[in-house]
Scaffold this motif. Sequence first.
Motif, mmCIF file in Angstrom:
data_model
loop_
_atom_site.group_PDB
_atom_site.id
_atom_site.type_symbol
_atom_site.label_atom_id
_atom_site.label_comp_id
_atom_site.label_asym_id
_atom_site.label_seq_id
_atom_site.Cartn_x
_atom_site.Cartn_y
_atom_site.Cartn_z
ATOM 1 N N ALA A 74 0.829 -1.209 0.000
ATOM 2 C CA ALA A 74 0.000 0.000 0.000
ATOM 3 C C ALA A 74 0.865 1.261 0.000
ATOM 4 O O ALA A 74 0.580 2.233 -0.719
ATOM 5 C CB ALA A 74 -0.932 0.010 1.208
ATOM 6 N N ALA A 105 -6.204 4.866 -5.381
ATOM 7 C CA ALA A 105 -7.334 3.924 -5.401
ATOM 8 C C ALA A 105 -6.931 2.542 -4.899
ATOM 9 O O ALA A 105 -7.757 1.800 -4.372
ATOM 10 C CB ALA A 105 -7.907 3.830 -6.813
ATOM 11 N N LYS A 106 -5.651 2.204 -5.054
ATOM 12 C CA LYS A 106 -5.160 0.898 -4.607
ATOM 13 C C LYS A 106 -4.761 0.909 -3.128
ATOM 14 O O LYS A 106 -4.633 -0.160 -2.518
ATOM 15 C CB LYS A 106 -3.951 0.471 -5.440
ATOM 16 C CG LYS A 106 -4.243 0.211 -6.912
ATOM 17 C CD LYS A 106 -2.973 -0.254 -7.618
ATOM 18 C CE LYS A 106 -3.207 -0.552 -9.082
ATOM 19 N NZ LYS A 106 -1.971 -1.008 -9.767
ATOM 20 N N GLU A 132 -6.023 2.493 -0.076
ATOM 21 C CA GLU A 132 -6.910 2.347 1.077
ATOM 22 C C GLU A 132 -7.388 0.917 1.301
ATOM 23 O O GLU A 132 -7.385 0.444 2.450
ATOM 24 C CB GLU A 132 -8.104 3.296 0.952
ATOM 25 C CG GLU A 132 -8.950 3.338 2.234
ATOM 26 C CD GLU A 132 -10.031 4.390 2.188
ATOM 27 O OE1 GLU A 132 -10.573 4.733 3.251
ATOM 28 O OE2 GLU A 132 -10.337 4.895 1.086
ATOM 29 N N PRO A 133 -7.805 0.159 0.263
ATOM 30 C CA PRO A 133 -8.264 -1.221 0.520
ATOM 31 C C PRO A 133 -7.196 -2.100 1.161
ATOM 32 O O PRO A 133 -7.504 -2.935 2.007
ATOM 33 C CB PRO A 133 -8.632 -1.733 -0.883
ATOM 34 C CG PRO A 133 -8.854 -0.531 -1.707
ATOM 35 C CD PRO A 133 -7.956 0.531 -1.158
ATOM 36 N N LEU A 134 -5.944 -1.900 0.765
ATOM 37 C CA LEU A 134 -4.864 -2.704 1.349
ATOM 38 C C LEU A 134 -4.648 -2.343 2.811
ATOM 39 O O LEU A 134 -4.478 -3.226 3.670
ATOM 40 C CB LEU A 134 -3.570 -2.493 0.555
ATOM 41 C CG LEU A 134 -3.583 -2.997 -0.892
ATOM 42 C CD1 LEU A 134 -2.295 -2.605 -1.597
ATOM 43 C CD2 LEU A 134 -3.769 -4.506 -0.943
ATOM 44 N N HIS A 135 -4.640 -1.040 3.121
ATOM 45 C CA HIS A 135 -4.462 -0.625 4.517
ATOM 46 C C HIS A 135 -5.640 -1.087 5.384
ATOM 47 O O HIS A 135 -5.447 -1.488 6.543
ATOM 48 C CB HIS A 135 -4.316 0.887 4.608
ATOM 49 C CG HIS A 135 -2.932 1.376 4.323
ATOM 50 N ND1 HIS A 135 -1.804 0.738 4.783
ATOM 51 C CD2 HIS A 135 -2.481 2.466 3.617
ATOM 52 C CE1 HIS A 135 -0.729 1.403 4.392
ATOM 53 N NE2 HIS A 135 -1.112 2.442 3.681
ATOM 54 N N LEU A 136 -6.835 -1.033 4.854
ATOM 55 C CA LEU A 136 -8.005 -1.464 5.618
ATOM 56 C C LEU A 136 -7.956 -2.963 5.895
ATOM 57 O O LEU A 136 -8.306 -3.419 6.993
ATOM 58 C CB LEU A 136 -9.289 -1.101 4.877
ATOM 59 C CG LEU A 136 -9.647 0.394 4.876
ATOM 60 C CD1 LEU A 136 -10.830 0.657 3.949
ATOM 61 C CD2 LEU A 136 -9.966 0.876 6.284
ATOM 62 N N ARG A 137 -7.509 -3.735 4.910
ATOM 63 C CA ARG A 137 -7.395 -5.188 5.129
ATOM 64 C C ARG A 137 -6.314 -5.494 6.163
ATOM 65 O O ARG A 137 -6.496 -6.350 7.041
ATOM 66 C CB ARG A 137 -7.077 -5.892 3.806
ATOM 67 C CG ARG A 137 -7.069 -7.410 3.954
ATOM 68 C CD ARG A 137 -6.708 -8.140 2.677
ATOM 69 N NE ARG A 137 -6.257 -9.487 2.982
ATOM 70 C CZ ARG A 137 -5.507 -10.244 2.193
ATOM 71 N NH1 ARG A 137 -5.146 -9.780 0.998
ATOM 72 N NH2 ARG A 137 -5.127 -11.453 2.562
ATOM 73 N N SER A 143 -0.944 0.401 11.095
ATOM 74 C CA SER A 143 -2.000 0.495 10.084
ATOM 75 C C SER A 143 -2.796 1.789 10.239
ATOM 76 O O SER A 143 -3.135 2.456 9.244
ATOM 77 C CB SER A 143 -2.934 -0.709 10.188
ATOM 78 O OG SER A 143 -2.305 -1.880 9.725
#
Length: 612
Positions: A291, A301-302, A304-309, A328
């Motif tokens: 991330a 766009a790539k 936030e989803p990785l940090h949230l996971r 995180s």
Amino acid sequence: MVKKHLFNALLAIALVLTSSVSTSAYANVDEWKALIDQVGTLYKQGNYDRAVEVANQSLAVAEKTFGPDHPSVATSLNKLAKLYAAQGQYAKAEHLYQRALATWENRLGPNHPDVVLSLNNLAESYRNQGKYIKAEPLYQRALTIGEKNLGPNHLDVALILNNLAVLYASQGQNTQAELLYQRSLAIREKALGPEHPDVALSLNNLAELYTSQGQYVKAEPLYLRALATWEKRLGPNDPNVALSLNNLAELYRVQGQYTQAEPLHQRALAIKEKSLGPEHPDVAVSLNNLAELYRVQGQYAKVEPLHLRALAIREKTLGQDHPNVTTSLDNLAQFHHDQGQYVKAESLYLRVLAINEKVLGPEHPDVALSLNNLAELYTSQGQYVKAEPLYLRALATWEKRLGPNDPNVALSLNNLAELYRVQGQYTQAEPLHQRALAIKEKSLGPEHPDVASSLNNLAELYASQGQYAQAEPLLQRALVIREKTLGPEHPDLAQGLHNLALLYTILGQYAKAEPLHLRALANREKALGPDHFDVARSLHYLAALHATQGQNAKAEPLVLRVLAITEKTLGTDHPAVAISLNNLVVLYRATNRESEADELQQRANAILDIKR
């Protein structure tokens, strides 16, 4: 890190010392051994909550079977303490390690070789809490016992040397750390051969030290050799291979070699998911690093989803108050900060600060970092009254816990100086920048990239006061350092080029300024792609140069491109969009296009009126 053979030696002693146990208790011994094995398996799986339950069971069985002061009890205490440390519950871990150490000393004597394990573990606990003053004498005592009883070239001595080196590196004592890492490596190579996995670990650790010092040329071959060794000896899908891939990718990332870094991070992530499972804490590390790679490239766009996971994994496996959870949260806060989402960023930074103060105590170095990050957020919003006390508290903490010459102290001095500079408090800023520069030159060496940052900031301070003759040689030296350490095409070189060009622009030396701006723009476009926000920054500087010379026809397409990139990367309501619109307003008014300027001004004002 505790070596398996050391633990096995202690386990063997624990079992030998069960000779006084009655025949009826042998079943309990078998039960205890099975529980200990189960703890190890659960730990490797990252199932810490269940592992703690089983470790407590093993402790209860050991105390019931052998009595409270038996070595088997100490073994269970060590196991349980290690689990609490992994969960960030350092106070619990510390108490158990202290009890285990007392048990071993009582049964074996204070200078027995197997006391080394407990000394090492307790020292590790102190180091993780930032209690460096308490950790060092324990490491030193462990080293003395090991060298005296096992010999200076024993593998357990290599382990203690490695851990002591980690302690010194944590405090910025890089020269001492390097010597210990090198000695540890030499012992392991001699005892195990050049291709043993433990040799690869020593190579990795030494490479990490060089990376932190900006000595990338020294670091890369060590990382590559470690990777080759682990792949050969452990197979291509071992978690250690993933560690090596991750570190090599990070080395490439800090050098701006993003296309080389990405496939390594992706492969590391795939290995961890396959070998450890998709919800293991180490998977979260790879998600975080991937991330961050996307963030520096502006691929938001790539990100936030990785940090949230990663955050979800860490909260589930480690608990909501674990220090790794704060990593995180910090990264998510930085993402929102970049996006101009200041309310979201602030709430996350405040949560990080609360967790670190609760778990680590109010004077831990990580608390100082949290204070610093929150202060930077307030500074970027112009909330200087909120920022200053946070910077001052961070500085006091780092000075107290790490010493007055630590690189983190230099970071704090620099940020405080910048706070004073933007408020025009130049006499307060200058000595802070000068002290920060001196610390970095001493602790990192005169050619470290961080030294270039301090030179740049001091030059900017002089330029703000019209002291251009003092600013120019500092900017030139900073540029030379970055070119030498990072290479002539690194994106971080661009800001140094821009800064020197801006100085020449102020001096009216436009012919000198333009090629520097153009080179910076080319570097960023090549490394980051044509739509990265940093490319927009470079376009802005070039447009400003043309506008200063009255070349509005050249400036306008550049400003329009800046606006397009900013809207695309940050969103149409980001404060940076308002800045671009205002720049276009100035340009239109200069060319008597009042109606177009008024329309853009209204849009810019609407963006700035949004509560964030």
